[in-house]
Design a protein around this motif. Sequence first.
Motif, PDB file in Angstrom:
ATOM      1  N   THR A 132      44.746  43.200  37.634  1.00  0.00           N
ATOM      2  CA  THR A 132      43.507  43.973  37.637  1.00  0.00           C
ATOM      3  C   THR A 132      42.387  43.085  38.142  1.00  0.00           C
ATOM      4  O   THR A 132      42.519  41.871  38.202  1.00  0.00           O
ATOM      5  CB  THR A 132      43.148  44.492  36.228  1.00  0.00           C
ATOM      6  N   GLY A 133      41.297  43.730  38.492  1.00  0.00           N
ATOM      7  CA  GLY A 133      40.147  42.985  38.972  1.00  0.00           C
ATOM      8  C   GLY A 133      39.917  43.231  40.438  1.00  0.00           C
ATOM      9  O   GLY A 133      40.766  42.937  41.270  1.00  0.00           O
ATOM     10  N   SER A 134      38.779  43.809  40.732  1.00  0.00           N
ATOM     11  CA  SER A 134      38.424  44.086  42.123  1.00  0.00           C
ATOM     12  C   SER A 134      37.235  43.240  42.566  1.00  0.00           C
ATOM     13  O   SER A 134      36.803  43.326  43.706  1.00  0.00           O
ATOM     14  CB  SER A 134      38.091  45.577  42.290  1.00  0.00           C
ATOM     15  N   ASP A 135      36.708  42.443  41.652  1.00  0.00           N
ATOM     16  CA  ASP A 135      35.637  41.499  41.977  1.00  0.00           C
ATOM     17  C   ASP A 135      35.728  40.335  40.997  1.00  0.00           C
ATOM     18  O   ASP A 135      36.544  40.351  40.070  1.00  0.00           O
ATOM     19  CB  ASP A 135      34.257  42.175  41.938  1.00  0.00           C
ATOM     20  N   THR A 136      34.919  39.332  41.192  1.00  0.00           N
ATOM     21  CA  THR A 136      35.018  38.120  40.385  1.00  0.00           C
ATOM     22  C   THR A 136      34.819  38.397  38.902  1.00  0.00           C
ATOM     23  O   THR A 136      35.599  37.933  38.069  1.00  0.00           O
ATOM     24  CB  THR A 136      33.997  37.071  40.874  1.00  0.00           C
ATOM     25  N   LEU A 137      33.802  39.149  38.545  1.00  0.00           N
ATOM     26  CA  LEU A 137      33.520  39.390  37.137  1.00  0.00           C
ATOM     27  C   LEU A 137      34.657  40.142  36.450  1.00  0.00           C
ATOM     28  O   LEU A 137      35.113  39.751  35.370  1.00  0.00           O
ATOM     29  CB  LEU A 137      32.202  40.148  36.975  1.00  0.00           C
TER      30      LEU A 137
END
Length: 192
Positions: A100-105
């Motif tokens: 999961t994760g589509s950006d750094t945060l």
Amino acid sequence: MGLVLVAGTAIRVWQVARIDDYTPANAIVVLGAAQYSGTPSSVFEARLYQAWRLYEAGVAPTVITVGGKQEGDLYTEAASGKRYLEDQGVPSENIVAVETGSDTLRSIEAVATAMGERDMSSAVLVSDPWHSLRTRTMARDAGLEAWTAPTRTGPAVYTRESQFHGIARETGALLWYQLTHFSADFPYEAGQ
């Protein structure tokens, strides 16, 4: 005052980019980047190679790959990274793919959750040098003990232009994050 803040942040991004901390940790965390049908992009491959080097040096017994997938992709960044590391000889049981994760945060938050579930609290973060301060800041905000050992190869470090672009991009993204605590992953041109 604003100019001093921006310049100071840019200098700090540059300073932290130069740090290679090989202190032992519970895990090596590789921030994702583009992959193409399971093959890491040159940016992602440089990060994965650095993670493999850290693993081989005994920095941590576990490597965590993180990253989701774009619409239409067959593989997540995390799965692509795991496959690359397995091909380099890292045992599958020593790799955790956080898909999961589509950006750094979002990626850092997903990693913090996965590490918490495994009673892990310390991580050495692997990304591009200019990304180090922001990833470290986010990881510490998420409750992890975190330090960085960025890649020294790949498109993000090849030219002065890519280095300048990376520092400028991360200065803006870090300032945005510190002001809002929201992600600010701006478009990146070095084959992300």
